[in-house]
Each structure stands twice: as C-alpha cells, then as structure tokens.
Write a protein that holds these residues in place. Structure first.
Motif, mmCIF file in Angstrom:
data_model
loop_
_atom_site.group_PDB
_atom_site.id
_atom_site.type_symbol
_atom_site.label_atom_id
_atom_site.label_comp_id
_atom_site.label_asym_id
_atom_site.label_seq_id
_atom_site.Cartn_x
_atom_site.Cartn_y
_atom_site.Cartn_z
ATOM 1 N N ALA A 1 0.863 -1.232 0.211
ATOM 2 C CA ALA A 1 0.000 0.010 -0.055
ATOM 3 C C ALA A 1 0.728 1.164 -0.005
ATOM 4 C CB ALA A 1 -0.826 0.083 1.205
ATOM 5 N N LEU A 2 1.901 1.292 0.819
ATOM 6 C CA LEU A 2 2.874 2.501 1.247
ATOM 7 C C LEU A 2 3.623 2.621 -0.537
ATOM 8 C CD1 LEU A 2 4.182 2.207 4.679
ATOM 9 C CD2 LEU A 2 2.752 3.781 3.435
ATOM 10 N N ASP A 3 4.001 1.578 -1.086
ATOM 11 C CA ASP A 3 4.767 1.291 -2.267
ATOM 12 C C ASP A 3 3.811 2.195 -3.594
ATOM 13 O OD1 ASP A 3 7.088 0.641 -1.472
ATOM 14 O OD2 ASP A 3 6.710 -1.520 -2.173
ATOM 15 N N GLU A 4 2.493 1.697 -3.445
ATOM 16 C CA GLU A 4 1.547 2.036 -4.444
ATOM 17 C C GLU A 4 1.221 3.585 -4.343
ATOM 18 O OE1 GLU A 4 -2.950 1.178 -5.844
ATOM 19 O OE2 GLU A 4 -1.852 -0.548 -4.824
ATOM 20 N N ALA A 5 1.082 4.094 -3.129
ATOM 21 C CA ALA A 5 0.738 5.413 -3.067
ATOM 22 C C ALA A 5 1.918 6.268 -3.276
ATOM 23 C CB ALA A 5 0.445 5.855 -1.384
ATOM 24 N N MET A 6 3.207 5.556 -2.984
ATOM 25 C CA MET A 6 4.454 6.466 -3.333
ATOM 26 C C MET A 6 4.680 6.657 -5.018
ATOM 27 S SD MET A 6 5.935 7.858 -0.668
ATOM 28 C CE MET A 6 7.474 8.387 -1.252
ATOM 29 N N GLU A 7 4.336 5.630 -5.339
ATOM 30 C CA GLU A 7 4.513 5.422 -6.906
ATOM 31 C C GLU A 7 3.610 6.454 -7.478
ATOM 32 O OE1 GLU A 7 6.177 4.348 -10.521
ATOM 33 O OE2 GLU A 7 6.825 3.750 -8.571
ATOM 34 N N TYR A 8 2.383 6.414 -6.989
ATOM 35 C CA TYR A 8 1.240 7.358 -7.564
ATOM 36 C C TYR A 8 1.737 9.058 -7.281
ATOM 37 C CZ TYR A 8 -3.166 9.956 -8.248
ATOM 38 O OH TYR A 8 -4.068 10.451 -8.712
ATOM 39 N N LEU A 9 2.359 9.391 -6.109
ATOM 40 C CA LEU A 9 3.035 10.420 -5.713
ATOM 41 C C LEU A 9 3.903 10.923 -6.684
ATOM 42 C CD1 LEU A 9 2.596 13.004 -3.858
ATOM 43 C CD2 LEU A 9 4.406 11.467 -2.535
ATOM 44 N N ILE A 10 5.048 9.754 -7.127
ATOM 45 C CA ILE A 10 5.968 10.259 -7.888
ATOM 46 C C ILE A 10 5.712 10.417 -9.415
ATOM 47 C CG2 ILE A 10 8.182 9.233 -8.719
ATOM 48 C CD1 ILE A 10 8.544 8.050 -6.137
ATOM 49 N N GLN A 11 4.528 9.646 -9.695
ATOM 50 C CA GLN A 11 4.381 9.738 -10.926
ATOM 51 C C GLN A 11 3.466 10.866 -11.421
ATOM 52 O OE1 GLN A 11 5.208 7.946 -13.735
ATOM 53 N NE2 GLN A 11 6.443 6.630 -12.339
ATOM 54 N N ASN A 12 2.556 11.416 -10.496
ATOM 55 C CA ASN A 12 2.001 12.624 -10.744
ATOM 56 C C ASN A 12 2.566 13.826 -10.361
ATOM 57 O OD1 ASN A 12 -0.862 11.687 -11.669
ATOM 58 N ND2 ASN A 12 -0.343 10.497 -9.517
ATOM 59 N N THR A 13 3.605 13.807 -9.496
ATOM 60 C CA THR A 13 4.239 15.092 -9.162
ATOM 61 C C THR A 13 5.715 15.258 -10.523
ATOM 62 O OG1 THR A 13 4.169 14.475 -6.784
ATOM 63 C CG2 THR A 13 5.868 15.986 -7.520
ATOM 64 N N PHE A 14 6.179 14.263 -10.898
ATOM 65 C CA PHE A 14 7.011 14.214 -11.912
ATOM 66 C C PHE A 14 6.661 13.687 -13.144
ATOM 67 C CE2 PHE A 14 9.330 13.738 -7.764
ATOM 68 C CZ PHE A 14 9.995 14.998 -7.724
ATOM 69 N N SER A 15 5.842 14.432 -13.762
ATOM 70 C CA SER A 15 4.973 13.779 -14.984
ATOM 71 C C SER A 15 5.937 13.464 -16.061
ATOM 72 C CB SER A 15 4.226 15.004 -15.403
ATOM 73 O OG SER A 15 4.731 16.184 -15.827
ATOM 74 N N LYS A 16 7.176 13.903 -16.247
ATOM 75 C CA LYS A 16 8.022 13.873 -17.336
ATOM 76 C C LYS A 16 9.238 12.650 -16.953
ATOM 77 C CE LYS A 16 7.300 18.295 -19.222
ATOM 78 N NZ LYS A 16 7.927 19.472 -19.743
ATOM 79 N N MET A 17 8.842 11.883 -15.911
ATOM 80 C CA MET A 17 9.799 11.012 -15.563
ATOM 81 C C MET A 17 9.676 9.695 -16.270
ATOM 82 S SD MET A 17 11.317 10.131 -12.621
ATOM 83 C CE MET A 17 11.197 9.204 -10.917
ATOM 84 N N SER A 18 8.521 9.655 -17.181
ATOM 85 C CA SER A 18 8.294 8.476 -18.073
ATOM 86 C C SER A 18 9.556 8.678 -19.225
ATOM 87 C CB SER A 18 6.968 8.187 -18.736
ATOM 88 O OG SER A 18 6.539 9.498 -19.304
ATOM 89 N N TYR A 19 9.939 9.786 -19.491
ATOM 90 C CA TYR A 19 10.546 10.267 -20.693
ATOM 91 C C TYR A 19 12.217 9.549 -20.485
ATOM 92 C CZ TYR A 19 7.547 14.034 -21.925
ATOM 93 O OH TYR A 19 6.142 14.624 -22.384
#
Length: 120
Positions: free
Chosen positions: A84-102
């Motif tokens: 649960a903590l991992d999933e929440a942190m992953e969501y936070l990172i993906q939505n904070t750093f939107s260009k991380m997928s680049y």
C-alpha cells in the motif's frame, strides 16, 4: 501524502505501556537485587511481545487506512502495508514528476552521473 489510520483505543494504551517499560527497565536493572532482576526480565519479555503485537496492529491499520495523495483520495489495490505504501508513493512520484516516463534508462549510480568529471 497523508495516511489516515483507523481509530483503535488499544493502540494508544499499548504504545504508552511499551514506551514506559522500555524506559524504566534498563534504569532499574543496574541497581536491582536478583529477584528484582528476574521480575524486570519478565517485564522486558512482555514488552518484546507487546512490540510484536504493536507491529502487527500497525500493519493491519496501514493496510486498511485511507490514503490521500496531492489532496485527492486514493483507492489502493494493495492489501499488505508495504504494498500500500509503495503504491501510494508510486502514484505520488508519477503525478509530481510527470516527465519521469521520458527517461529511457536510469543510471545505477546517479551521483557519479551528475558529478562533473573535472574539478577546478
């Protein structure tokens, strides 16, 4: 990220007893008689069991907690506390750093990649 745990009256009581015992036992052990040392050992053993119960209780509470990320409620699919903590942190990172997928590949040692090769 905000995690709202459920209300459990036993948690506060158990935590208070654990902390008081953890603080008291080492202080009294130095100057105690043998019979008193045995009693203090028993208290320390009870405290170890209390710590295990507290750990299990907090794990259950984290798994069933309400999670809020960036001001929005988040519905998690995970059932274990760490997932649960991992999933929440992953969501936070993906939505904070939107260009991380680049990023195509991530360096194994980021500090070496950032550090300049020549220091003047």
């Amino acid at each position: 990220m905000l995690i709202r745990l459920g209300n459990d009256e036993g948690l506060g009581r158990e935590l208070r007893i654990y902390l008081q015992t953890e603080k008291y036992v080492p202080q009294e052990r130095r100057h105690a008689l043998e019979s008193t040392k045995r009693i203090l050992r028993d208290c320390a053993d009870d405290n170890r069991q209390r710590r295990e119960r507290l750990t299990a209780l907090l794990g259950q509470m984290l798994a069933s907690a309400e999670y809020f990320v960036a001001g929005e409620p988040l519905k998690l699919k995970a059932s274990t506390p760490m997932a649960a903590l991992d999933e929440a942190m992953e969501y936070l990172i993906q939505n904070t750093f939107s260009k991380m997928s680049y990023l195509k590949r991530i360096s194994a040692e980021p500090p070496k990649e950032i550090k300049p090769c020549c220091v003047a």
